[in-house]
Design a protein around this motif. Structure first.
Motif, PDB file in Angstrom:
ATOM      1  N   TYR A   1      26.744  77.360  29.404  1.00  0.00           N
ATOM      2  CA  TYR A   1      26.858  77.837  30.775  1.00  0.00           C
ATOM      3  C   TYR A   1      28.297  78.291  31.020  1.00  0.00           C
ATOM      4  CZ  TYR A   1      28.601  73.104  32.159  1.00  0.00           C
ATOM      5  OH  TYR A   1      29.301  71.919  32.285  1.00  0.00           O
ATOM      6  N   PHE A   2      28.438  79.162  32.008  1.00  0.00           N
ATOM      7  CA  PHE A   2      29.758  79.678  32.336  1.00  0.00           C
ATOM      8  C   PHE A   2      29.841  79.981  33.824  1.00  0.00           C
ATOM      9  CE2 PHE A   2      27.114  83.312  31.315  1.00  0.00           C
ATOM     10  CZ  PHE A   2      27.416  84.227  32.312  1.00  0.00           C
ATOM     11  N   GLY A   3      31.038  79.983  34.324  1.00  0.00           N
ATOM     12  CA  GLY A   3      31.303  80.285  35.727  1.00  0.00           C
ATOM     13  C   GLY A   3      32.776  80.608  35.887  1.00  0.00           C
ATOM     14  N   SER A   4      33.271  80.572  37.092  1.00  0.00           N
ATOM     15  CA  SER A   4      34.674  80.870  37.363  1.00  0.00           C
ATOM     16  C   SER A   4      35.570  79.803  36.734  1.00  0.00           C
ATOM     17  CB  SER A   4      34.914  80.926  38.875  1.00  0.00           C
ATOM     18  OG  SER A   4      36.274  81.168  39.157  1.00  0.00           O
ATOM     19  N   GLY A   5      36.262  80.166  35.650  1.00  0.00           N
ATOM     20  CA  GLY A   5      37.133  79.234  34.960  1.00  0.00           C
ATOM     21  C   GLY A   5      36.402  78.176  34.154  1.00  0.00           C
TER      22      GLY A   5
ATOM     23  N   ARG B   1      33.734  71.879  26.453  1.00  0.00           N
ATOM     24  CA  ARG B   1      33.897  72.467  27.787  1.00  0.00           C
ATOM     25  C   ARG B   1      35.364  72.864  27.926  1.00  0.00           C
ATOM     26  NH1 ARG B   1      35.903  71.882  32.801  1.00  0.00           N
ATOM     27  NH2 ARG B   1      34.624  72.627  34.557  1.00  0.00           N
ATOM     28  N   ASN B   2      35.600  74.157  28.115  1.00  0.00           N
ATOM     29  CA  ASN B   2      36.972  74.673  28.210  1.00  0.00           C
ATOM     30  C   ASN B   2      37.855  74.131  27.080  1.00  0.00           C
ATOM     31  OD1 ASN B   2      36.073  75.961  30.466  1.00  0.00           O
ATOM     32  ND2 ASN B   2      37.444  74.951  31.906  1.00  0.00           N
TER      33      ASN B   2
ATOM     34  N   SER C   1      28.747  67.687  35.300  1.00  0.00           N
ATOM     35  CA  SER C   1      27.300  67.537  35.488  1.00  0.00           C
ATOM     36  C   SER C   1      26.708  68.814  36.071  1.00  0.00           C
ATOM     37  CB  SER C   1      27.005  66.355  36.409  1.00  0.00           C
ATOM     38  OG  SER C   1      25.607  66.227  36.609  1.00  0.00           O
ATOM     39  N   PRO C   2      26.118  69.666  35.230  1.00  0.00           N
ATOM     40  CA  PRO C   2      25.405  70.838  35.741  1.00  0.00           C
ATOM     41  C   PRO C   2      24.021  70.436  36.233  1.00  0.00           C
ATOM     42  CG  PRO C   2      25.394  70.849  33.360  1.00  0.00           C
ATOM     43  CD  PRO C   2      26.210  69.662  33.769  1.00  0.00           C
ATOM     44  N   PHE C   3      23.539  71.097  37.282  1.00  0.00           N
ATOM     45  CA  PHE C   3      22.222  70.795  37.841  1.00  0.00           C
ATOM     46  C   PHE C   3      21.699  72.017  38.569  1.00  0.00           C
ATOM     47  CE2 PHE C   3      25.286  69.992  41.148  1.00  0.00           C
ATOM     48  CZ  PHE C   3      24.659  70.343  42.340  1.00  0.00           C
ATOM     49  N   PHE C   4      20.414  71.976  38.954  1.00  0.00           N
ATOM     50  CA  PHE C   4      19.808  73.089  39.684  1.00  0.00           C
ATOM     51  C   PHE C   4      19.846  72.778  41.175  1.00  0.00           C
ATOM     52  CE2 PHE C   4      16.277  75.586  41.451  1.00  0.00           C
ATOM     53  CZ  PHE C   4      16.632  76.841  40.980  1.00  0.00           C
TER      54      PHE C   4
ATOM     55  N   PHE D   1      23.402  79.135  33.573  1.00  0.00           N
ATOM     56  CA  PHE D   1      23.005  78.175  32.538  1.00  0.00           C
ATOM     57  C   PHE D   1      21.839  78.715  31.719  1.00  0.00           C
ATOM     58  CE2 PHE D   1      20.365  74.786  30.898  1.00  0.00           C
ATOM     59  CZ  PHE D   1      21.280  73.932  30.307  1.00  0.00           C
ATOM     60  N   SER D   2      21.835  78.410  30.427  1.00  0.00           N
ATOM     61  CA  SER D   2      20.688  78.745  29.570  1.00  0.00           C
ATOM     62  C   SER D   2      20.629  77.780  28.395  1.00  0.00           C
ATOM     63  CB  SER D   2      20.787  80.185  29.052  1.00  0.00           C
ATOM     64  OG  SER D   2      21.911  80.329  28.208  1.00  0.00           O
ATOM     65  N   ALA D   3      19.416  77.567  27.884  1.00  0.00           N
ATOM     66  CA  ALA D   3      19.208  76.689  26.728  1.00  0.00           C
ATOM     67  C   ALA D   3      17.965  77.146  25.988  1.00  0.00           C
ATOM     68  CB  ALA D   3      19.061  75.235  27.171  1.00  0.00           C
ATOM     69  N   ARG D   4      17.961  76.932  24.692  1.00  0.00           N
ATOM     70  CA  ARG D   4      16.800  77.304  23.876  1.00  0.00           C
ATOM     71  C   ARG D   4      16.676  76.348  22.703  1.00  0.00           C
ATOM     72  NH1 ARG D   4      17.774  80.580  19.255  1.00  0.00           N
ATOM     73  NH2 ARG D   4      19.993  80.870  18.836  1.00  0.00           N
ATOM     74  N   ILE D   5      15.450  76.202  22.225  1.00  0.00           N
ATOM     75  CA  ILE D   5      15.184  75.377  21.050  1.00  0.00           C
ATOM     76  C   ILE D   5      15.537  76.182  19.810  1.00  0.00           C
ATOM     77  CG2 ILE D   5      13.392  74.240  19.696  1.00  0.00           C
ATOM     78  CD1 ILE D   5      11.927  73.686  22.333  1.00  0.00           C
ATOM     79  N   ILE D   6      16.300  75.585  18.896  1.00  0.00           N
ATOM     80  CA  ILE D   6      16.679  76.296  17.681  1.00  0.00           C
ATOM     81  C   ILE D   6      16.046  75.714  16.426  1.00  0.00           C
ATOM     82  CG2 ILE D   6      18.843  77.182  18.604  1.00  0.00           C
ATOM     83  CD1 ILE D   6      20.315  74.942  17.171  1.00  0.00           C
TER      84      ILE D   6
END
Length: 202
Positions: free
Chosen positions: A36-40, A68-69, A118-121, A157-162
């Motif tokens: 995930y990414f955002g401002s800074g 993270r950063n 803690s990222p969340f929806f 945010f994004s996630a995938r099964i690899i």
């Protein structure tokens, strides 16, 4: 007859071992790639989850790794607890392949610098989207006490099964094991018939 009984027992043993392996695989894990990414903010890494989702399609995260950063992620926040500085909002550590991949509780983790994220929806926003709560020492209990070093910012945010279990390999193992036992039984039966023929001839 003793040999045939022994081979039959062997067949059952092989089948038991193979099916036991299949049961073990049914409790396998999935490897995920997330970011995930955002401002800074730039965060990415891997999850390990159980391979079976709940009724809503969410998998429980068991382990996390990444950065993270440029700070190494050192651990997953225990399920049912809040990251320090964001009480009383507990994380549930769930991830999904649904269009909404995180719940309103999200997941949490610590970093090598002693910070937490803690990222969340955020379904409560006018346009629901993902947010990340970030907290750094000194920690003050309560979500209304974010310090100047803390933040709650929008992220993508994004996630995938690899990687996933390969049941076909287990079926191949079963086929090979069964074929070997059947071949042994046929050879034993042929040997018994040959001995009986020689006995009659004499």
């Amino acid at each position: 007859m003793k040999n045939l009984a022994l081979l039959s027992t062997t067949a059952l043993t092989v089948s038991g071992l193979v099916f036991g392996t299949m049961q073990a695989v049914s409790a396998a894990t999935l490897n995920w790639e997330w970011s995930y990414f955002g401002s800074g903010i730039t965060a990415s890494g891997n999850f390990i989850t159980h391979d079976t989702p709940d009724n809503s399609g969410f998998y429980e995260i068991w382990k996390i790794s990444g950065t993270r950063n440029n700070q190494t992620i050192t651990g997953l926040q225990p399920t049912g607890t809040p990251i320090p500085g964001n009480e009383p909002f507990n994380v549930d550590n769930l991830i999904s392949l649904n269009s909404q991949q995180l719940t309103g509780d999200g997941f949490g983790y610590s970093t090598s610098s002693g910070n937490y994220a803690s990222p969340f929806f955020a379904s409560f926003l006018p346009t629901p989207s993902y947010l990340e709560v970030f907290s750094a020492p000194p920690f003050v209990s309560g979500s209304g006490n974010l310090g100047t070093e803390d933040s709650e910012l929008a992220v993508v945010f994004s996630a995938r099964i690899i990687s996933i279990p390969e049941p076909t390999s287990i079926l191949s193992l079963l086929a090979v094991g069964t074929f070997g036992v059947v071949s042994a039984l046929k050879r034993q039966q042929s040997l018994q018939l040959t001995k009986q023929k020689h006995a009659k001839a004499s």
